[in-house]
Scaffold this motif. Sequence first.
Motif, mmCIF file in Angstrom:
data_model
loop_
_atom_site.group_PDB
_atom_site.id
_atom_site.type_symbol
_atom_site.label_atom_id
_atom_site.label_comp_id
_atom_site.label_asym_id
_atom_site.label_seq_id
_atom_site.Cartn_x
_atom_site.Cartn_y
_atom_site.Cartn_z
ATOM 1 N N TYR A 113 -26.367 17.484 2.681
ATOM 2 C CA TYR A 113 -27.383 16.446 2.876
ATOM 3 C C TYR A 113 -27.214 15.808 4.252
ATOM 4 O O TYR A 113 -28.163 15.672 5.020
ATOM 5 N N GLY A 118 -30.939 16.124 4.779
ATOM 6 C CA GLY A 118 -31.430 14.755 4.698
ATOM 7 C C GLY A 118 -32.318 14.395 5.872
ATOM 8 O O GLY A 118 -32.276 15.062 6.899
ATOM 9 N N THR A 122 -31.312 8.879 7.977
ATOM 10 C CA THR A 122 -30.261 8.462 7.049
ATOM 11 C C THR A 122 -28.962 9.215 7.285
ATOM 12 O O THR A 122 -27.917 8.809 6.810
ATOM 13 N N ARG A 123 -29.025 10.344 8.021
ATOM 14 C CA ARG A 123 -27.811 11.161 8.171
ATOM 15 C C ARG A 123 -26.672 10.388 8.815
ATOM 16 O O ARG A 123 -25.547 10.422 8.333
ATOM 17 N N ARG C 21 -32.832 20.080 -1.977
ATOM 18 C CA ARG C 21 -32.837 18.839 -1.208
ATOM 19 C C ARG C 21 -32.768 17.626 -2.138
ATOM 20 O O ARG C 21 -32.008 16.694 -1.900
ATOM 21 N N GLY C 22 -33.528 17.693 -3.240
ATOM 22 C CA GLY C 22 -33.514 16.597 -4.206
ATOM 23 C C GLY C 22 -32.124 16.426 -4.822
ATOM 24 O O GLY C 22 -31.610 15.317 -4.941
ATOM 25 N N ALA C 25 -29.817 14.969 -2.283
ATOM 26 C CA ALA C 25 -30.128 13.554 -2.070
ATOM 27 C C ALA C 25 -29.632 12.732 -3.259
ATOM 28 O O ALA C 25 -29.033 11.660 -3.090
ATOM 29 N N THR C 28 -25.862 12.568 -3.236
ATOM 30 C CA THR C 28 -25.442 11.707 -2.134
ATOM 31 C C THR C 28 -25.650 10.236 -2.493
ATOM 32 O O THR C 28 -24.769 9.396 -2.275
ATOM 33 N N ALA C 29 -26.803 9.939 -3.091
ATOM 34 C CA ALA C 29 -27.083 8.558 -3.484
ATOM 35 C C ALA C 29 -26.039 8.069 -4.480
ATOM 36 O O ALA C 29 -25.474 6.983 -4.344
#
Lengths: 329, 263, 286
Positions: A113, A118, A122-123, C21-22, C25, C28-29
Amino acid sequence: MSRNANVNANANANANVNANANATSGVVFARVLRGIAQLASASLLVLLLALFAYLAKQSRMSVEVFGLGFLAGTEWDPLHARFGALPFLFGTILSSVLALAIALPGGFLVAIYVAELGPRRTRGPVGALVEMLAAVPSVVYGMWGVLVLAPLLRGTGARGPTQGVSMLAASLVLALMVLPTIAAVMRDVLLAVPQNLREAGTALGGTRWEVLRHVVIPHARAGLFAATMLGFGRAVGETMAVTMVIGNSAEISASLFAPGYTAASVLANEMPQASDPLHASALYEVALVLLVVTVLFNLGAHGVVRRYLRRKAAGLSTGPAEGELGPSP
Amino acid sequence: MSTVPPSTPPPPHVEKMRAENLGAKFPDAVALRGITMPVIEHKVTAVIGPSGCGKSTFIRCLNRMHEVVPGATTSGDVLLDGKSIYGSAVDPVGVRRKVGMVFQKPNPFPEMSVRDNVLSGLRLNGIRPASPDVVVEAALTQAAMWDEMRDSLDRPGGSLSGGQQQRLCIARCLALEPEVILMDEPCSSLDPIATARIEELIHDLRERYTIVIVTHSMQQAARVSDLTAFFYLGELVEYGLADVLFTRPEDPRTEEYITGRFG
Amino acid sequence: MSDAARVRTLASRRASESFVRGLAAGVTALTVVGLASVLFSVVGYGARGLSMTTLTALPRPAGVPGGGVANAIVGTLLLVALACAIALPVGLLAGIHLAEARTGKLVRLARTAADALAAVPSVVFGIFVFGVLVAWMKHFSALAGGAALALTMIPTVTRATEVAVRAVPERLREAALALGATRHRVIAQVVLPSAARGIATGVLLAVGRAAGEAAPLLFTAWESRFFCDDLREPTASLPVSIFTYTISPYDDLHAQAWAAALVLVSLVLVFQVTARLLSKRRDDVS
């Protein structure tokens, strides 16, 4: 040696007389400097050997008394002088594997990400946060585990004073601690993949994910593997965070909610108090096992990476240079 | 402002691509302004001009690679077979599948074998060919390197010579059966012999593909191209049949450039 | 070719991309939230427990108000300084030697040793120093603590130095050698200045890491309720104080542990951020 001393004396005597002597003293100076530098390098080797030798010497009594049974013994009872290290090996391996099972996919996804998928905005901040958290001392993660996480896990395990502390708590704290390290290293590894390979993949019509999967990740394989091993090594050797939340009970239990023990934790807890020589020797043997395992593991991983890189280098006489991106000619 | 000059080739010709008032920017610089020019099917179009004139940026706009650079934007339009490639419903990934690109520095995937390099474009596009060996042989044959490579298909791409690497990149591009091939100074890092082989190859490929080649060498442009466009300071100064442009340029700037007075 | 080929539609390819990607993300969140909660706990609880007294007073027993961790702060700084005094000369020299000598049996072995030492758990270094130095002096001491921390730092500093020195382009060395400079002059006047930033970054990261280590200090520097005025005496340190306060059952000591953690994390992050800025500016230059 004596020849050196001679030259040195000569040089000193003539140093102020002629320019030639300056050259000689320069040579001597350079030799002395090199000697000191070699000494520094050699000291690394000496230190490593001294570690092994010392721990081996100290564990001799334990080795003589218990033999190989030490590694298979399930009982650790200082009061009755019965020492078996299996509960610690079991706890160390189980907690590390569990932690890695969480931190590896997690760290990898965070890394891709931050490095690739990402939004650009935000990276940077996320990357900086991850790097920061990789630097937070493990004792702080352990404290968080005891004072914040364990109360949340309360009621999941045994009742009594050890409420909430368990193999599970230890694995979670370890995972949380190791994840930023894995993510930060993997991100650097991914970012080091030359830009022109990404461009090639993009120009061939790959989506970002396809380029990542078919070009970037294969290219970065060795580095990603090294990052994983680094994380695992961290987990195996981690002392404080685990000691604080695993419950420190030398019993092998199938339940993740039960307390456990690891090699590093038992050292932290019992080493200074071990007045009985056999007890101390057994602890030294635990330390020796921990040392052997982590070092062999690390050298093995290095060997794999190096062999891979060498194979790569052998095939690449004229590998493409760093790609350039930006305003073209 | 440049419009299509009167010296465009006579019919019959088919416009494969067309730039319409195309502009391109980097975060800190304007690279292209108001480019309008057709690209003719089955012809080799050379784009020449001094360093920084925007010629590389131009072809990177033709397969939407320009926007891969952070902060880079385009304006105007580019048509492929009469349809915009910048429309909101168009996926750039699909465009790049049809409009292939060969880069200035050869960029084969270094640790992939020659075979895997050729097949990599297909794999990247989620295509699994029924008979990969046929694809590999066909692409390498078209790139005029089958004979020298047939016994080295397992060598890593990075171990080839510079010229071989570049032809491997062309083969990799051809395996996707693109309609247009963009070449960004493909010979600039190669020696004269390797350069000659690539130029020969370009000559042969014209039969099946439409080719746009950026080059800083006027000799090369004169040798390989049917049409030549001269870019200067981000604008299209002159565009026409190569032999006309090189012998009777209309614009004084073109003349100065081709006679070597600047650049 | 595409007759019998298996072809995925662009839509399905884009769907896979969106899925990954989702997923990335989302994870990561989740990670950021999880990790941020650690930081927030430290900042939140830490700020509540932090006061001038915490920073300037000596520890008091649980239940007695007015205790602080001043001696632990000083102790940590002292231990880190001691560790640097031991580890930096060895690590820097070894790193430069490994980078400049490149080949040879000693270099290969020493490089392997550095790799191996970097993997050694810090608690093992603690035990080694406990067995060798503490047992010999018959006393826990700041000196032993500094030595144990130094051992954890040496491999990191060595490897960072080697990498930074190796990153200096060969043409700089050749240019200087061609001007007739001697090897050590080239290293001192050409190589080291251009590697300085990289080395400083590596050193700062190693120092930051060492400052947070508790395991090697448990049986070397030990603990103390007072300021350390003799290197042969034990000393308190922030990591060890955090450890002992946390595992105590008293709420007021927990509050002090949080405050100490806030101080320690701030200290470590100062090193971390400085290192980051240093390495960043280097990237801009190149």
